[in-house]
Scaffold this motif. Structure first.
Motif, short mmCIF file in Angstrom:
data_model
loop_
_atom_site.label_atom_id
_atom_site.label_comp_id
_atom_site.label_asym_id
_atom_site.label_seq_id
_atom_site.Cartn_x
_atom_site.Cartn_y
_atom_site.Cartn_z
N PRO A 187 1.19 -1.31 -0.02
CA PRO A 187 0.28 0.02 -0.21
C PRO A 187 0.86 1.61 -0.22
O PRO A 187 1.78 1.69 0.13
N THR A 188 0.11 2.36 -0.46
CA THR A 188 0.75 3.57 -0.64
C THR A 188 1.16 4.14 0.82
O THR A 188 0.31 4.16 1.90
N VAL A 189 2.52 4.64 0.96
CA VAL A 189 3.04 5.16 2.76
C VAL A 189 2.91 6.52 2.28
O VAL A 189 3.83 7.30 1.20
N THR A 190 1.70 7.57 3.35
CA THR A 190 1.45 8.85 3.37
C THR A 190 2.40 9.46 4.46
O THR A 190 1.86 8.82 5.48
N MET A 191 2.91 10.22 4.20
CA MET A 191 3.43 10.84 5.44
C MET A 191 3.14 12.26 5.89
O MET A 191 4.21 13.18 4.73
N TYR A 192 2.47 13.27 6.30
CA TYR A 192 2.40 14.66 7.36
C TYR A 192 4.14 14.80 7.69
O TYR A 192 4.44 14.55 8.67
N THR A 193 4.65 15.32 7.08
CA THR A 193 5.78 16.01 7.98
C THR A 193 6.36 17.30 7.76
O THR A 193 5.83 17.78 7.23
#
Length: 89
Positions: A2-8
């Motif tokens: 799955p796509t890994v999305t991270m707010y950083t």
């Protein structure tokens, strides 16, 4: 996977730790959303998660939480199955 999305943000040490753990678990690409460069995206992050701190991590549609949440998920054996698309957090 799955796509890994991270707010950083650029200077967040917890963001770096989270990226390191994900890399150790075979994640080669993270869709990174830099809320320090685009404040309106922080508002979106808060709407989605109810949290103001970074990182906020999503694996597929599952909100994992922050760095400590990611490590806790890994400790209880839930990260690898989630990364394989087999389970939810």
């Amino acid at each position: 996977m799955p796509t890994v999305t991270m707010y950083t943000t650029q200077v967040c040490p917890y963001c770096q730790r989270a990226k390191q753990l994900l890399a150790q678990r075979g994640v080669q690409q993270i869709e990174e959303i830099r809320v320090d460069l685009q404040p309106e995206l922080r508002e979106r992050m808060v709407e989605l998660t109810g949290r103001r701190t970074v990182p906020q991590i999503f694996i597929g549609d599952t909100h994992v939480g922050g760095c400590d949440d990611l490590y806790a998920l890994d400790q209880r054996g839930g990260l690898d199955p989630l990364l394989r698309g087999e389970a939810t957090a």
